[in-house]
Design a protein around this motif. Structure first.
Motif, PDB file in Angstrom:
ATOM      1  N   ALA A 162      12.179   2.500  -1.222  1.00 40.73           N
ATOM      2  CA  ALA A 162      11.355   3.545  -1.830  1.00 40.73           C
ATOM      3  C   ALA A 162      10.431   4.176  -0.796  1.00 40.73           C
ATOM      4  CB  ALA A 162      10.546   2.967  -2.985  1.00 40.73           C
ATOM      5  N   VAL A 163       9.827   3.336   0.041  1.00 43.44           N
ATOM      6  CA  VAL A 163       8.900   3.837   1.050  1.00 43.44           C
ATOM      7  C   VAL A 163       9.655   4.681   2.085  1.00 43.44           C
ATOM      8  CG1 VAL A 163       7.379   3.152   2.936  1.00 43.44           C
ATOM      9  CG2 VAL A 163       7.197   2.018   0.725  1.00 43.44           C
ATOM     10  N   ALA A 164      10.835   4.215   2.478  1.00 49.72           N
ATOM     11  CA  ALA A 164      11.633   4.979   3.447  1.00 49.72           C
ATOM     12  C   ALA A 164      11.953   6.365   2.888  1.00 49.72           C
ATOM     13  CB  ALA A 164      12.919   4.230   3.790  1.00 49.72           C
ATOM     14  N   ALA A 165      12.332   6.401   1.601  1.00 50.71           N
ATOM     15  CA  ALA A 165      12.654   7.690   0.979  1.00 50.71           C
ATOM     16  C   ALA A 165      11.432   8.600   0.981  1.00 50.71           C
ATOM     17  CB  ALA A 165      13.152   7.467  -0.443  1.00 50.71           C
ATOM     18  N   GLN A 175       3.306  14.613  -4.897  1.00 47.30           N
ATOM     19  CA  GLN A 175       2.107  13.792  -5.114  1.00 47.30           C
ATOM     20  C   GLN A 175       2.201  12.458  -4.387  1.00 47.30           C
ATOM     21  OE1 GLN A 175       0.516  13.317  -9.049  1.00 47.30           O
ATOM     22  NE2 GLN A 175       0.756  15.480  -9.510  1.00 47.30           N
ATOM     23  N   GLN A 176       3.415  11.906  -4.330  1.00 45.29           N
ATOM     24  CA  GLN A 176       3.593  10.672  -3.558  1.00 45.29           C
ATOM     25  C   GLN A 176       3.158  10.902  -2.112  1.00 45.29           C
ATOM     26  OE1 GLN A 176       7.595   9.221  -3.763  1.00 45.29           O
ATOM     27  NE2 GLN A 176       7.612   9.030  -5.981  1.00 45.29           N
ATOM     28  N   ILE A 177       3.634  12.007  -1.580  1.00 42.45           N
ATOM     29  CA  ILE A 177       3.345  12.312  -0.186  1.00 42.45           C
ATOM     30  C   ILE A 177       1.853  12.537   0.028  1.00 42.45           C
ATOM     31  CG2 ILE A 177       3.746  13.966   1.660  1.00 42.45           C
ATOM     32  CD1 ILE A 177       6.461  14.542   0.345  1.00 42.45           C
ATOM     33  N   LEU A 231       0.837  -1.210   0.000  1.00 41.25           N
ATOM     34  CA  LEU A 231       0.000   0.000   0.000  1.00 41.25           C
ATOM     35  C   LEU A 231       0.868   1.255   0.000  1.00 41.25           C
ATOM     36  CD1 LEU A 231      -2.942   1.087   0.237  1.00 41.25           C
ATOM     37  CD2 LEU A 231      -2.594   1.131   2.704  1.00 41.25           C
ATOM     38  N   LEU A 232       1.897   1.252   0.833  1.00 45.24           N
ATOM     39  CA  LEU A 232       2.799   2.403   0.882  1.00 45.24           C
ATOM     40  C   LEU A 232       3.590   2.531  -0.408  1.00 45.24           C
ATOM     41  CD1 LEU A 232       4.022   1.992   4.537  1.00 45.24           C
ATOM     42  CD2 LEU A 232       3.187   4.145   3.610  1.00 45.24           C
ATOM     43  N   PHE A 233       3.985   1.383  -0.940  1.00 47.89           N
ATOM     44  CA  PHE A 233       4.813   1.388  -2.141  1.00 47.89           C
ATOM     45  C   PHE A 233       4.046   1.919  -3.352  1.00 47.89           C
ATOM     46  CE2 PHE A 233       6.584  -0.980  -5.861  1.00 47.89           C
ATOM     47  CZ  PHE A 233       7.818  -0.339  -5.879  1.00 47.89           C
ATOM     48  N   ILE A 234       2.750   1.622  -3.390  1.00 52.74           N
ATOM     49  CA  ILE A 234       1.924   2.101  -4.496  1.00 52.74           C
ATOM     50  C   ILE A 234       1.964   3.628  -4.566  1.00 52.74           C
ATOM     51  CG2 ILE A 234      -0.516   2.397  -5.138  1.00 52.74           C
ATOM     52  CD1 ILE A 234      -0.887  -0.576  -4.514  1.00 52.74           C
ATOM     53  N   CYS A 235       2.068   4.244  -3.391  1.00 53.10           N
ATOM     54  CA  CYS A 235       2.123   5.709  -3.347  1.00 53.10           C
ATOM     55  C   CYS A 235       3.458   6.246  -3.860  1.00 53.10           C
ATOM     56  CB  CYS A 235       1.893   6.219  -1.930  1.00 53.10           C
ATOM     57  SG  CYS A 235       0.361   5.642  -1.211  1.00 53.10           S
ATOM     58  N   CYS A 236       4.473   5.388  -3.936  1.00 52.80           N
ATOM     59  CA  CYS A 236       5.815   5.837  -4.324  1.00 52.80           C
ATOM     60  C   CYS A 236       6.069   5.651  -5.803  1.00 52.80           C
ATOM     61  CB  CYS A 236       6.892   5.052  -3.579  1.00 52.80           C
ATOM     62  SG  CYS A 236       6.752   5.121  -1.837  1.00 52.80           S
ATOM     63  N   HIS A 237       5.055   5.599  -6.606  1.00 49.46           N
ATOM     64  CA  HIS A 237       5.253   5.362  -8.024  1.00 49.46           C
ATOM     65  C   HIS A 237       6.255   6.363  -8.604  1.00 49.46           C
ATOM     66  CE1 HIS A 237       4.429   4.957 -12.282  1.00 49.46           C
ATOM     67  NE2 HIS A 237       3.954   3.775 -11.989  1.00 49.46           N
ATOM     68  N   GLU A 271      18.174  -0.072   8.616  1.00 44.48           N
ATOM     69  CA  GLU A 271      17.934   1.219   7.988  1.00 44.48           C
ATOM     70  C   GLU A 271      16.581   1.823   8.402  1.00 44.48           C
ATOM     71  OE1 GLU A 271      20.410   3.039   7.257  1.00 44.48           O
ATOM     72  OE2 GLU A 271      19.836   3.621   5.238  1.00 44.48           O
ATOM     73  N   ILE A 272      15.601   0.958   8.666  1.00 46.37           N
ATOM     74  CA  ILE A 272      14.307   1.484   9.112  1.00 46.37           C
ATOM     75  C   ILE A 272      14.431   1.960  10.568  1.00 46.37           C
ATOM     76  CG2 ILE A 272      11.831   0.995   9.334  1.00 46.37           C
ATOM     77  CD1 ILE A 272      12.866   0.986   6.462  1.00 46.37           C
ATOM     78  N   MET A 273      15.244   1.240  11.379  1.00 46.78           N
ATOM     79  CA  MET A 273      15.538   1.738  12.734  1.00 46.78           C
ATOM     80  C   MET A 273      16.203   3.112  12.614  1.00 46.78           C
ATOM     81  SD  MET A 273      17.327  -1.588  14.488  1.00 46.78           S
ATOM     82  CE  MET A 273      16.794  -3.208  13.986  1.00 46.78           C
ATOM     83  N   GLY A 274      17.158   3.197  11.678  1.00 44.01           N
ATOM     84  CA  GLY A 274      17.882   4.450  11.473  1.00 44.01           C
ATOM     85  C   GLY A 274      16.953   5.571  11.047  1.00 44.01           C
ATOM     86  N   LEU A 275      16.036   5.248  10.143  1.00 42.71           N
ATOM     87  CA  LEU A 275      15.090   6.265   9.671  1.00 42.71           C
ATOM     88  C   LEU A 275      14.245   6.797  10.826  1.00 42.71           C
ATOM     89  CD1 LEU A 275      13.596   7.781   7.329  1.00 42.71           C
ATOM     90  CD2 LEU A 275      12.045   5.822   7.233  1.00 42.71           C
TER      91      LEU A 275
END
Lengths: 126, 429
Positions: free
Chosen positions: B186-189, B126-128, B113-119, B232-236
């Motif tokens: 992609a989602v993290a970014a 717009q992703q945000i 679901l999150l990744f779909i927003c990161c097209h 990296e997600i801990m880092g984020l």
């Protein structure tokens, strides 16, 4: 007689509330807890950090360090420690020292290491 | 707290998971959203009477799915709507669904679901906007306010973005490890962009944008809960917490940016810092460094210093050196130069940024730092040049005002002195 009271709730939903609501809750809890401290009924009490900050030492035949909280439903909470460490590595080390005798006695289970977010010394217990 | 407040929090918390699972059933964003909406309406009706279900997300998924299926059936056969008590024996069914929806199952749903927003074809804003609408469930009105555009414009933007991702065809099979890693990155970014959108004060009322930071933190936490072993997600999450902890000290009463050195550190949010530090330590144990972890480690050095003078600049220099090899960029070198100026002095720092004049010619912070270093060396004429160039490139009045302070000080004090150091021009605010 000493009792432990353990607090459970839905972490995600609790976090979804605005901070003002949490502040209000803490403010309302404060006089109740202070009164209990004065009565010599309440000792140290703490709030833990979210489970995302937790690390679990699972032990049995071998010991593994796992990210995240204790997540099994087959095992029950049997006790807890409050420890003071300079950093996370040291906390793991303390956890491992506490495992030694358990493993020697053939035990299996998990120690979840969870940083403490807030803590109060509380009153001296009678 | 009253019932409605509790229900609201529960619905917000359950939303990403529930919408993600409904999307897997219906393979259509609008249908999934509508189904969730319907389920929420029923929850508002049933929960105050029957109490909250054990697993709110499972309840919402089940009810949402039934409601949407009813709609489809009704549309095709024009049959009467089934009575509301279709959902009366929910208890058993709920337990059933809950079992099938354990962590391993739905984490890929939420990630999808999150990744779909990161097209990649969608511009960052717009992703945000899409993530805020679909995953967080913010109203279009709220998103429009945060982006300082009209509600109608935002509505249109989101509709267009939805159409685009609708045609994108993100596969619904469980992703393989490389695919999952790619989605996570992609989602993290995107979450970092979302946070920065709220954090950078460029343009408009900052207070309105704070919710964006909080939402980014909430979603990063959700991601980490689903992927607890990803350093990296801990880092984020650590990075976001450590930066957001400074929010109360970042602006003065007039809304101007207060630089790190000048911030009242007693205003920093201790609880957020502690959690951020705990996460950094946890991440570093994996010995799999990445850009978010390193940036978090740098933020952690600042957070640990009770006073600016106690900052461990050598450690910051070391971390930036790692970042330079992992993710080389002129901006990273520029940031490292700040640390170098503290450890080795302005001459070494100037040398370091010499090669950046070309790539960062149009970058405010380059000229700001260059000016500050030259000023420190008493090369006032050159410093003035650099500062003037910085002012011309400033994005906000606050940025320009800050540089003007240096110019005024040079004017006033005339000749060299040990000034407010190069840190006076530090990006980390």
């Amino acid at each position: 007689m000493l009792y432990a009271i353990l607090c459970y709730s839905d972490e995600v939903a609790t976090r979804a509330k605005p901070k003002a609501q949490d502040d209000a809750l803490l403010a309302d809890l404060e006089p109740v807890q202070r009164q209990l401290c004065d009565e010599g009924k309440l000792g140290p009490h703490l709030r833990l950090m979210p489970t995302t900050a937790a690390t679990t030492l699972r032990y049995g035949k071998e010991t593994v360090v796992l990210d995240g909280p204790f997540a099994e439903t087959k095992e029950q909470l049997l006790g807890f420690y409050v420890i003071e460490c300079a950093n996370f590595d040291e906390a793991i080390e303390v956890g491992q020292r506490l495992l030694g005798p358990r493993i020697a006695h053939g035990g299996a289970g998990a120690l979840e290491i969870r940083p403490v977010a807030m803590s109060w010394t509380g009153g001296s217990l009678k | 707290m009253n019932d409605i407040g509790w229900i609201d929090a529960a619905l917000t918390a359950a939303r990403p998971q529930a919408v993600a699972a409904l999307l897997r059933y219906f393979r259509d964003l609008d249908t999934a959203e509508e189904a969730f909406q319907e389920a929420c309406l029923r929850a508002l009706k049933h929960w105050p009477l029957n109490g909250p279900p054990r697993d709110p997300a499972a309840w919402l998924i089940l009810v949402g799915r039934n409601v949407a299926l009813d709609h489809v059936r009704r549309r095709s056969r024009q049959e009467a709507l089934p009575p509301d008590d279709v959902i009366s024996d929910l208890e058993d069914a709920e337990a059933n669904v809950a079992e099938r929806l354990d962590n391993a199952h739905y984490r890929d749903d939420v990630l999808r679901l999150l990744f779909i927003c990161c097209h990649p074809e969608l511009p960052a804003t717009q992703q945000i906007a899409l993530a805020l609408r679909i995953v967080s469930g913010l109203y279009v009105k709220e998103i429009a306010r945060a982006f300082l555009v009209s509600e109608a414009a935002m509505e249109q933007r989101i509709t267009r973005a939805k159409r685009r991702v609708g045609a994108a065809d993100v596969p619904f099979e469980t992703p393989g490890a490389p695919e999952r890693a790619q989605r996570l990155a992609a989602v993290a970014a995107m979450l970092y962009l979302l946070f920065n959108e709220g954090y950078s004060a460029s343009g408009g009322d900052v207070h309105v944008r704070v919710p964006l930071c909080e939402e980014a933190i909430r979603l990063a936490r959700l991601l980490l809960r689903l992927f607890p072993a990803e350093p990296e997600i801990m880092g984020l999450l650590a990075l976001l917490l450590l930066q957001h902890a400074r929010a109360p000290a970042r602006l003065d009463s007039e809304g101007a940016i207060v630089l790190l050195d000048d911030q009242d550190r007693s205003l920093w949010d201790r609880e957020m810092i502690d959690e951020g530090l705990a996460l950094v330590e946890k991440a570093l144990r994996h010995r799999r460094p990445g850009p978010y972890q390193i940036q978090a480690a740098i933020a952690a050095v600042h957070a640990r210093a009770p006073r600016p003078e106690q900052t461990d600049w050598a450690e910051i220099d070391r971390q930036y050196a790692i970042l330079e090899t992992l993710q080389p960029s002129p901006v990273v070198t520029l940031n490292r130069a700040v640390a170098v100026s503290k450890v080795q002095g302005p001459v070494a720092a100037l040398e370091m940024i010499e090669g950046l004049a070309q790539p960062l010619a149009g970058y405010f912070h380059f000229h700001g730092l260059k000016g500050a270093l030259l000023m420190q060396l008493g090369r006032d004429a050159e410093a003035r040049d650099a500062f003037n160039r910085a002012i011309a490139l400033a994005h906000t009045p606050a940025e320009a005002a800050h540089i003007r302070l240096h110019l005024d000080r040079m004017q006033r004090e005339g000749k060299p002195r040990s000034t407010k150091k190069a840190s006076a021009h530090q990006r980390q605010g």
